[in-house]
Write a protein that holds these residues in place. Structure first.
Motif, mmCIF file in Angstrom:
data_model
loop_
_atom_site.group_PDB
_atom_site.id
_atom_site.type_symbol
_atom_site.label_atom_id
_atom_site.label_comp_id
_atom_site.label_asym_id
_atom_site.label_seq_id
_atom_site.Cartn_x
_atom_site.Cartn_y
_atom_site.Cartn_z
ATOM 1 N N THR A 173 0.830 -1.207 0.000
ATOM 2 C CA THR A 173 0.000 0.000 0.000
ATOM 3 C C THR A 173 0.863 1.254 0.000
ATOM 4 O O THR A 173 0.602 2.219 -0.728
ATOM 5 N N ARG A 174 1.925 1.259 0.823
ATOM 6 C CA ARG A 174 2.821 2.427 0.843
ATOM 7 C C ARG A 174 3.507 2.614 -0.507
ATOM 8 O O ARG A 174 3.643 3.746 -0.992
ATOM 9 N N PHE A 175 3.939 1.526 -1.142
ATOM 10 C CA PHE A 175 4.579 1.643 -2.446
ATOM 11 C C PHE A 175 3.618 2.224 -3.478
ATOM 12 O O PHE A 175 4.013 3.086 -4.286
ATOM 13 N N ASN A 176 2.362 1.775 -3.477
ATOM 14 C CA ASN A 176 1.388 2.282 -4.452
ATOM 15 C C ASN A 176 1.124 3.772 -4.258
ATOM 16 O O ASN A 176 1.023 4.535 -5.240
ATOM 17 N N LEU A 177 1.023 4.201 -2.991
ATOM 18 C CA LEU A 177 0.796 5.626 -2.734
ATOM 19 C C LEU A 177 2.009 6.468 -3.167
ATOM 20 O O LEU A 177 1.861 7.530 -3.787
ATOM 21 N N GLU A 178 3.202 5.991 -2.846
ATOM 22 C CA GLU A 178 4.399 6.740 -3.235
ATOM 23 C C GLU A 178 4.584 6.747 -4.750
ATOM 24 O O GLU A 178 5.056 7.741 -5.324
ATOM 25 N N GLU A 179 4.194 5.659 -5.413
ATOM 26 C CA GLU A 179 4.337 5.608 -6.866
ATOM 27 C C GLU A 179 3.398 6.598 -7.553
ATOM 28 O O GLU A 179 3.766 7.224 -8.548
ATOM 29 N N ARG A 180 2.205 6.762 -7.004
ATOM 30 C CA ARG A 180 1.285 7.750 -7.574
ATOM 31 C C ARG A 180 1.828 9.167 -7.388
ATOM 32 O O ARG A 180 1.674 10.020 -8.289
ATOM 33 N N GLN A 181 2.482 9.433 -6.274
ATOM 34 C CA GLN A 181 3.076 10.743 -6.064
ATOM 35 C C GLN A 181 4.223 10.991 -7.043
ATOM 36 O O GLN A 181 4.368 12.100 -7.581
ATOM 37 N N ARG A 182 5.014 9.974 -7.310
ATOM 38 C CA ARG A 182 6.103 10.124 -8.277
ATOM 39 C C ARG A 182 5.557 10.353 -9.684
ATOM 40 O O ARG A 182 6.128 11.129 -10.472
ATOM 41 N N GLU A 183 4.462 9.676 -10.024
ATOM 42 C CA GLU A 183 3.849 9.881 -11.337
ATOM 43 C C GLU A 183 3.300 11.306 -11.472
ATOM 44 O O GLU A 183 3.409 11.928 -12.537
ATOM 45 N N ALA A 193 -8.445 6.679 3.214
ATOM 46 C CA ALA A 193 -7.999 7.455 4.377
ATOM 47 C C ALA A 193 -7.333 6.570 5.409
ATOM 48 O O ALA A 193 -6.327 6.946 6.018
ATOM 49 N N ALA A 194 -7.880 5.354 5.607
ATOM 50 C CA ALA A 194 -7.276 4.435 6.575
ATOM 51 C C ALA A 194 -5.902 3.982 6.104
ATOM 52 O O ALA A 194 -4.960 3.889 6.905
ATOM 53 N N ASP A 195 -5.753 3.708 4.797
ATOM 54 C CA ASP A 195 -4.449 3.300 4.280
ATOM 55 C C ASP A 195 -3.421 4.426 4.417
ATOM 56 O O ASP A 195 -2.261 4.181 4.770
ATOM 57 N N LYS A 196 -3.880 5.632 4.163
ATOM 58 C CA LYS A 196 -2.965 6.763 4.276
ATOM 59 C C LYS A 196 -2.489 6.962 5.702
ATOM 60 O O LYS A 196 -1.305 7.224 5.966
ATOM 61 N N ALA A 197 -3.435 6.818 6.670
ATOM 62 C CA ALA A 197 -3.065 6.969 8.075
ATOM 63 C C ALA A 197 -2.109 5.863 8.512
ATOM 64 O O ALA A 197 -1.153 6.112 9.266
ATOM 65 N N ALA A 198 -2.339 4.645 8.022
ATOM 66 C CA ALA A 198 -1.455 3.534 8.396
ATOM 67 C C ALA A 198 -0.057 3.738 7.814
ATOM 68 O O ALA A 198 0.950 3.458 8.478
ATOM 69 N N VAL A 199 0.021 4.235 6.588
ATOM 70 C CA VAL A 199 1.325 4.480 5.974
ATOM 71 C C VAL A 199 2.073 5.586 6.712
ATOM 72 O O VAL A 199 3.290 5.499 6.935
ATOM 73 N N GLU A 200 1.376 6.647 7.120
ATOM 74 C CA GLU A 200 2.025 7.729 7.871
ATOM 75 C C GLU A 200 2.532 7.246 9.220
ATOM 76 O O GLU A 200 3.622 7.641 9.659
ATOM 77 N N GLN A 201 1.757 6.379 9.885
ATOM 78 C CA GLN A 201 2.202 5.829 11.165
ATOM 79 C C GLN A 201 3.440 4.955 10.983
ATOM 80 O O GLN A 201 4.372 4.996 11.789
ATOM 81 N N LEU A 202 3.477 4.171 9.899
ATOM 82 C CA LEU A 202 4.653 3.349 9.623
ATOM 83 C C LEU A 202 5.887 4.213 9.353
ATOM 84 O O LEU A 202 6.998 3.893 9.798
ATOM 85 N N ALA A 203 5.691 5.315 8.646
ATOM 86 C CA ALA A 203 6.820 6.208 8.367
ATOM 87 C C ALA A 203 7.362 6.833 9.647
ATOM 88 O O ALA A 203 8.586 6.999 9.802
ATOM 89 N N GLN A 204 6.488 7.187 10.574
ATOM 90 C CA GLN A 204 6.952 7.743 11.843
ATOM 91 C C GLN A 204 7.730 6.721 12.661
ATOM 92 O O GLN A 204 8.719 7.049 13.309
ATOM 93 N N GLN A 205 7.273 5.463 12.631
ATOM 94 C CA GLN A 205 7.976 4.417 13.374
ATOM 95 C C GLN A 205 9.370 4.169 12.789
ATOM 96 O O GLN A 205 10.297 3.842 13.530
#
Length: 292
Positions: free
Chosen positions: A101-111, A131-143
């Motif tokens: 999920t994090r890779f897909n979100l980051e790939e869309r930002q790069r595109e 929204a839930a996926d985005k929140a989970a990815v942000e929490q993983l980045a903070q960790q």
């Protein structure tokens, strides 16, 4: 040349001729004394040799790209992404995992950065799940310690115009300039001093730098050959000065002036130096300094 009176005496009496010749000869030294002796030119005084150090603080930040460079890099990135094969994320990430999920979100930002926001079609995903996926990815980045805000490229010394700070103008070359008293007036110049008997030029440059700026710096004189020569206008009854410039780098520490002969110091760019030094001085050192 004998006079007519002497010649008449020669013809009448040989003894008178001897007396006449003796008289003429005895008068010749007096005439020689009246001849002006040539004036010997005075020996020119030896020039007074000095050494100066152009102490440089190299850039500590990479240079910001120009608008043309930014457009060129963006164009190259679009070509590279358009011609590259799709990344096999199914092979590297487990289906439905948080990492995928994090890779897909980051790939869309790069595109979006490469081709623009209108290039990608809208996502066919439930808004709540997105929204839930985005929140989970942000929490993983903070960790993992990601997503931290980068330090600004503009230092506090740039905002306060602190010319004594070595942290100012991180993208530019800075040079040490001293405010010293010379011939009864204050002038801005590079650190310099005289040459003592038995010293080499580069050794004298290092000693003069420490004498005027203190020994609380870790510096390096680049090479043994000077990079410039300055001949100031001679003053009456004084020998001609020859100032040889040497290039130096500062690695650590800071300047500490005595406040008497050297009153102040500043770390300045090339443009700032041109506004402080004399015109004749600038014509010599201007081409030595870096434009960046």
């Amino acid at each position: 040349m004998l006079s007519r009176h002497v010649l008449k005496q020669v013809g009448s009496c040989p003894r008178a001729a001897r007396r006449a010749f003796a008289t003429e000869v005895s008068s010749s030294p007096a005439t020689l004394e009246n001849v002006a002796q040539p004036v010997r030119p005075k020996k020119s005084e030896k020039p007074r040799i000095s050494t100066a150090v152009i102490l440089n603080r190299s850039p500590i930040l990479t240079k910001a790209p120009t608008p043309f460079e930014t457009a060129f890099y963006s164009y190259q990135a679009r070509i590279r992404r358009a011609l590259s094969n799709p990344f096999p994320h199914d092979f590297y990430f487990k289906q439905g995992s948080l990492l995928q999920t994090r890779f897909n979100l980051e790939e869309r930002q790069r595109e979006k950065r490469a081709f623009g926001p209108s290039f990608l079609p809208p996502e066919d995903v439930d808004p709540e799940k997105a929204a839930a996926d985005k929140a989970a990815v942000e929490q993983l980045a903070q960790q993992e310690g990601e997503g931290e805000e980068l330090t600004s490229r503009t230092h506090k010394a740039d905002l306060t115009n602190d010319v004594k700070s070595l942290d100012r103008q991180g993208q530019r070359n800075l040079y040490l300039l001293l405010l010293a008293e010379e011939n009864g007036k204050d002038v801005w110049r590079f650190p310099q001093g005289g040459l003592e008997k038995g010293d080499l030029l580069h050794q004298a440059a290092q000693k003069d730098l420490f004498a005027e700026c203190g020994e609380h710096m870790d510096t390096w004189i680049v090479g043994r050959n000077p990079i410039g020569l300055y001949k100031p206008k001679p003053t009456p009854n004084q020998p001609q000065d020859h100032v040889f410039f040497f290039k130096g780098h500062i690695m650590a520490g800071q300047v500490r002036v005595d406040g008497q002969r050297v009153k102040d110091f500043a770390w300045l760019t090339k443009e700032e130096i041109s506004e402080k030094v004399d015109k004749d001085y600038w014509e010599v050192v201007g081409d030595i300094l870096s434009d960046f």
